[in-house]
Motif scaffolding. Sequence first.
Motif, PDB file in Angstrom:
ATOM      1  N   ARG A  58      -2.098  -1.266  -3.474  1.00 25.23           N
ATOM      2  CA  ARG A  58      -3.127  -0.232  -3.499  1.00 25.23           C
ATOM      3  C   ARG A  58      -2.447   1.121  -3.322  1.00 25.23           C
ATOM      4  NH1 ARG A  58      -7.464   0.181  -5.023  1.00 25.23           N
ATOM      5  NH2 ARG A  58      -8.316   1.349  -3.294  1.00 25.23           N
ATOM      6  N   ALA A  59      -2.879   2.118  -4.086  1.00 31.27           N
ATOM      7  CA  ALA A  59      -2.296   3.460  -3.945  1.00 31.27           C
ATOM      8  C   ALA A  59      -3.393   4.490  -3.794  1.00 31.27           C
ATOM      9  CB  ALA A  59      -1.411   3.778  -5.152  1.00 31.27           C
ATOM     10  N   LEU A  60      -3.149   5.427  -2.889  1.00 32.11           N
ATOM     11  CA  LEU A  60      -4.120   6.487  -2.579  1.00 32.11           C
ATOM     12  C   LEU A  60      -3.430   7.839  -2.720  1.00 32.11           C
ATOM     13  CD1 LEU A  60      -6.378   6.574   0.635  1.00 32.11           C
ATOM     14  CD2 LEU A  60      -5.301   8.611  -0.269  1.00 32.11           C
ATOM     15  N   LEU A  61      -4.053   8.730  -3.466  1.00 36.03           N
ATOM     16  CA  LEU A  61      -3.560  10.107  -3.591  1.00 36.03           C
ATOM     17  C   LEU A  61      -4.405  11.011  -2.700  1.00 36.03           C
ATOM     18  CD1 LEU A  61      -2.003  12.465  -4.926  1.00 36.03           C
ATOM     19  CD2 LEU A  61      -3.716  12.419  -6.751  1.00 36.03           C
ATOM     20  N   VAL A  62      -3.741  11.719  -1.785  1.00 33.45           N
ATOM     21  CA  VAL A  62      -4.443  12.675  -0.933  1.00 33.45           C
ATOM     22  C   VAL A  62      -4.604  13.979  -1.710  1.00 33.45           C
ATOM     23  CG1 VAL A  62      -4.426  13.930   1.239  1.00 33.45           C
ATOM     24  CG2 VAL A  62      -3.416  11.644   1.125  1.00 33.45           C
ATOM     25  N   SER A  63      -5.833  14.447  -1.813  1.00 37.25           N
ATOM     26  CA  SER A  63      -6.062  15.709  -2.507  1.00 37.25           C
ATOM     27  C   SER A  63      -6.831  16.674  -1.601  1.00 37.25           C
ATOM     28  CB  SER A  63      -6.751  15.479  -3.850  1.00 37.25           C
ATOM     29  OG  SER A  63      -6.689  16.674  -4.620  1.00 37.25           O
ATOM     30  N   THR A  64      -7.416  17.691  -2.189  1.00 37.58           N
ATOM     31  CA  THR A  64      -7.835  18.842  -1.399  1.00 37.58           C
ATOM     32  C   THR A  64      -9.140  19.464  -1.893  1.00 37.58           C
ATOM     33  OG1 THR A  64      -7.206  21.119  -0.885  1.00 37.58           O
ATOM     34  CG2 THR A  64      -6.269  20.203  -2.871  1.00 37.58           C
ATOM     35  N   ALA A 115       0.845  -1.199   0.000  1.00 40.64           N
ATOM     36  CA  ALA A 115       0.000   0.000   0.000  1.00 40.64           C
ATOM     37  C   ALA A 115       0.875   1.241   0.000  1.00 40.64           C
ATOM     38  CB  ALA A 115      -0.904   0.007   1.229  1.00 40.64           C
ATOM     39  N   VAL A 116       0.427   2.279  -0.719  1.00 40.85           N
ATOM     40  CA  VAL A 116       1.149   3.555  -0.779  1.00 40.85           C
ATOM     41  C   VAL A 116       0.139   4.683  -0.594  1.00 40.85           C
ATOM     42  CG1 VAL A 116       2.675   5.054  -2.148  1.00 40.85           C
ATOM     43  CG2 VAL A 116       2.681   2.576  -2.553  1.00 40.85           C
ATOM     44  N   VAL A 117       0.442   5.606   0.324  1.00 37.74           N
ATOM     45  CA  VAL A 117      -0.373   6.820   0.449  1.00 37.74           C
ATOM     46  C   VAL A 117       0.509   8.005   0.099  1.00 37.74           C
ATOM     47  CG1 VAL A 117      -1.731   8.290   1.972  1.00 37.74           C
ATOM     48  CG2 VAL A 117      -1.867   5.810   2.217  1.00 37.74           C
ATOM     49  N   LEU A 118       0.085   8.777  -0.888  1.00 34.83           N
ATOM     50  CA  LEU A 118       0.856   9.944  -1.318  1.00 34.83           C
ATOM     51  C   LEU A 118       0.312  11.194  -0.632  1.00 34.83           C
ATOM     52  CD1 LEU A 118       2.813  11.617  -2.917  1.00 34.83           C
ATOM     53  CD2 LEU A 118       1.455  11.232  -4.974  1.00 34.83           C
ATOM     54  N   ALA A 119       1.016  11.608   0.429  1.00 35.24           N
ATOM     55  CA  ALA A 119       0.651  12.836   1.152  1.00 35.24           C
ATOM     56  C   ALA A 119       1.730  13.899   0.998  1.00 35.24           C
ATOM     57  CB  ALA A 119       0.413  12.532   2.632  1.00 35.24           C
ATOM     58  N   ALA A 120       2.755  13.618   0.189  1.00 36.62           N
ATOM     59  CA  ALA A 120       3.772  14.644  -0.088  1.00 36.62           C
ATOM     60  C   ALA A 120       3.198  15.602  -1.117  1.00 36.62           C
ATOM     61  CB  ALA A 120       5.041  13.983  -0.623  1.00 36.62           C
ATOM     62  N   ALA A 121       3.409  16.879  -0.875  1.00 34.39           N
ATOM     63  CA  ALA A 121       2.869  17.878  -1.795  1.00 34.39           C
ATOM     64  C   ALA A 121       3.549  19.203  -1.524  1.00 34.39           C
ATOM     65  CB  ALA A 121       1.355  18.035  -1.574  1.00 34.39           C
ATOM     66  N   VAL A 122       3.498  20.097  -2.511  1.00 32.68           N
ATOM     67  CA  VAL A 122       3.697  21.514  -2.200  1.00 32.68           C
ATOM     68  C   VAL A 122       2.319  21.955  -1.738  1.00 32.68           C
ATOM     69  CG1 VAL A 122       4.190  23.803  -3.136  1.00 32.68           C
ATOM     70  CG2 VAL A 122       5.585  21.841  -3.823  1.00 32.68           C
ATOM     71  N   SER A 165      -7.972   2.252 -11.312  1.00 32.11           N
ATOM     72  CA  SER A 165      -8.483   1.648 -10.080  1.00 32.11           C
ATOM     73  C   SER A 165      -7.903   2.313  -8.838  1.00 32.11           C
ATOM     74  CB  SER A 165      -8.218   0.142 -10.064  1.00 32.11           C
ATOM     75  OG  SER A 165      -6.847  -0.094 -10.193  1.00 32.11           O
ATOM     76  N   GLY A 166      -7.221   3.442  -9.014  1.00 32.46           N
ATOM     77  CA  GLY A 166      -6.664   4.174  -7.877  1.00 32.46           C
ATOM     78  C   GLY A 166      -7.731   4.941  -7.117  1.00 32.46           C
ATOM     79  N   LEU A 167      -7.335   5.409  -5.933  1.00 29.88           N
ATOM     80  CA  LEU A 167      -8.251   6.136  -5.054  1.00 29.88           C
ATOM     81  C   LEU A 167      -7.692   7.533  -4.782  1.00 29.88           C
ATOM     82  CD1 LEU A 167     -10.709   6.203  -3.135  1.00 29.88           C
ATOM     83  CD2 LEU A 167      -9.251   5.139  -1.380  1.00 29.88           C
ATOM     84  N   VAL A 168      -8.527   8.538  -5.007  1.00 30.87           N
ATOM     85  CA  VAL A 168      -8.198   9.930  -4.681  1.00 30.87           C
ATOM     86  C   VAL A 168      -9.151  10.361  -3.576  1.00 30.87           C
ATOM     87  CG1 VAL A 168      -8.269  12.322  -5.496  1.00 30.87           C
ATOM     88  CG2 VAL A 168      -7.408  10.509  -7.012  1.00 30.87           C
ATOM     89  N   VAL A 208      -7.013   5.608   5.883  1.00 33.25           N
ATOM     90  CA  VAL A 208      -6.545   4.211   5.874  1.00 33.25           C
ATOM     91  C   VAL A 208      -7.746   3.272   5.767  1.00 33.25           C
ATOM     92  CG1 VAL A 208      -5.244   2.462   7.145  1.00 33.25           C
ATOM     93  CG2 VAL A 208      -4.420   4.821   7.092  1.00 33.25           C
ATOM     94  N   ASP A 209      -8.849   3.631   6.445  1.00 30.72           N
ATOM     95  CA  ASP A 209     -10.075   2.822   6.293  1.00 30.72           C
ATOM     96  C   ASP A 209     -10.505   2.781   4.824  1.00 30.72           C
ATOM     97  OD1 ASP A 209     -10.172   2.457   9.025  1.00 30.72           O
ATOM     98  OD2 ASP A 209     -11.734   3.965   9.374  1.00 30.72           O
ATOM     99  N   LEU A 210     -10.488   3.932   4.176  1.00 33.38           N
ATOM    100  CA  LEU A 210     -10.926   3.989   2.767  1.00 33.38           C
ATOM    101  C   LEU A 210     -10.016   3.157   1.879  1.00 33.38           C
ATOM    102  CD1 LEU A 210     -11.969   7.734   2.350  1.00 33.38           C
ATOM    103  CD2 LEU A 210     -13.457   5.729   2.081  1.00 33.38           C
ATOM    104  N   LEU A 211      -8.701   3.240   2.134  1.00 29.06           N
ATOM    105  CA  LEU A 211      -7.761   2.446   1.335  1.00 29.06           C
ATOM    106  C   LEU A 211      -8.098   0.966   1.469  1.00 29.06           C
ATOM    107  CD1 LEU A 211      -5.149   2.785  -0.381  1.00 29.06           C
ATOM    108  CD2 LEU A 211      -3.868   2.305   1.697  1.00 29.06           C
ATOM    109  N   GLU A 212      -8.451   0.550   2.693  1.00 24.14           N
ATOM    110  CA  GLU A 212      -8.739  -0.872   2.943  1.00 24.14           C
ATOM    111  C   GLU A 212     -10.041  -1.332   2.297  1.00 24.14           C
ATOM    112  OE1 GLU A 212      -8.442  -1.038   7.203  1.00 24.14           O
ATOM    113  OE2 GLU A 212      -6.244  -1.132   7.162  1.00 24.14           O
TER     114      GLU A 212
END
Length: 295
Positions: free
Chosen positions: A111-117, A70-77, A160-163, A215-219
Motif C-alpha cells: 500500500r502506498a500513500l502520498l501526503v499532500s497539502t 507499506a510506503v508513506v511519501l512525506a518527503a517533499a520540497v 488504487s493509491g491513496l492521497v 496510518v489509520d487511513l492507510l490501514e
Amino acid sequence: MGEKRGGFVVLGASGFLGVHLVDVALERGQRVHAVARRGGAGGTAALWHPADLAAPGVLVALLDRLRPDAVVLAAAVSRVDVAERDPDAARRLNVDVPADLGHWAAGRAARALLVSTDQVFGAEPPPPGGFLEDTPVAPLSVYGHTKAEGEAAFLDAYPSGLVVRLPLLFGDSRGRGLGASDALLAAVARGERPFLFEDEWRTPLDARDGAELLVDLLETGARGVVHLPGPERLTRAEFAERLFQRPPWPFDRGPRAARGAQSRPRDTCLASSRAAALLARAPLALDVALRRASP
Ligand SMILES: NC(=O)c1ccc[n+]([C@@H]2O[C@H](COP(=O)([O-])OP(=O)(O)OC[C@H]3O[C@@H](n4cnc5c(N)ncnc54)[C@H](OP(=O)(O)O)[C@@H]3O)[C@@H](O)[C@H]2O)c1
C-alpha cells in the motif's frame, strides 16, 4: 546476509511530519525503514536509509530491495519560498518522486500513500464549508502547483493509491522551530514579535495526531483523495491566541495588505466528505492538541 523483506517505509522520515509517522508506525509494531538525505541521529528504533530521492532511480532501487508492505511519501520540497526559488528541485521531489512511487506500487501488494497539502487550493475562494475532495484544484504557488501535479501523476500511475491532503500542521517539532506553533514559540523565545494575519484562514491539525490518522487511513485500504482537516477553521491571529492562551499577546496582528502578503492563499480551509466514514475517531480538539504543543 540478505536484508529482511517487508515493513513500513517512511520517505521524508526526518521531517516535521516524518518523525511522527516513524513513531506511530513503531508504536504499532511495524519494522520501520526511515528514508531521508540526513537523519538517523534521533535514536529511534527505525532502520535508517540515507538516500537522495531526487536522484533518478534511487527510490525504485530502494523499494525493490526492501519490498515493503507499506510506503508513506512525506518527503517533499515543502517550503513555499524554497519551491519558488528552485522550481526544478520542487518538481523533481513533488512530481517525479510521486510518479515513480505510483509506477512502483501499481500491481504490487504494497500500500502506498502520498501526503499532500491544502495548498493545492487557494487561487479560488472555497465553497461554503471548505474545500472538499472533489473540488477542482487551483493552486497559487509553485509548491501548490507541483503538489497538485504530483497527486495526479501518482494516481494516474496507481489508481488504487491513496492521497491525503493535510492542512497547516502544528505541534512538537523536536525543538526545531518547525510548523505553525513551534515557529511562533521559537520566534517569541528569540525576542521577536511576530505579525499574525487576521484575514488568512486555515484548518490547522496537530502533526502527531495527523500522523496517527494517516496510518489509520492507510490501514483502511481507501483509495483516491481524502482530506484531513483540523477540527476548527480560524485565522492565523486566532490560532496564535489559542496557542498563547491569554494576554498580553506576544505578537502583533493585522491584515495581509499591511505586509504586502496578499499573494498568499487567503483561505485554504479543508472539509471532507470521506474522513469521518473511514476513521474511527475525529482529530483531537484544538485546545487539547495545543496544550500538548505548548512548553
Ligand atoms: N508542514 C505543514 O504544515 C504541511 C501542511 C500540509 C501538508 N504538508 C505535507 O506533508 C509532507 C511533510 O511535510 P513536512 O512539513 O514534514 O516537511 P519537511 O519538514 O520539510 O520534511 C521533508 C522531509 O523530506 C526529506 N527530503 C527532502 N528532500 C529530500 C531528498 N531529495 N531526498 C530524500 N529526502 C528528502 C527531508 O529530509 P532531508 O532534508 O534530510 O533529506 C525531510 O525528512 C509534505 O508532503 C508536505 O507537502 C505539510
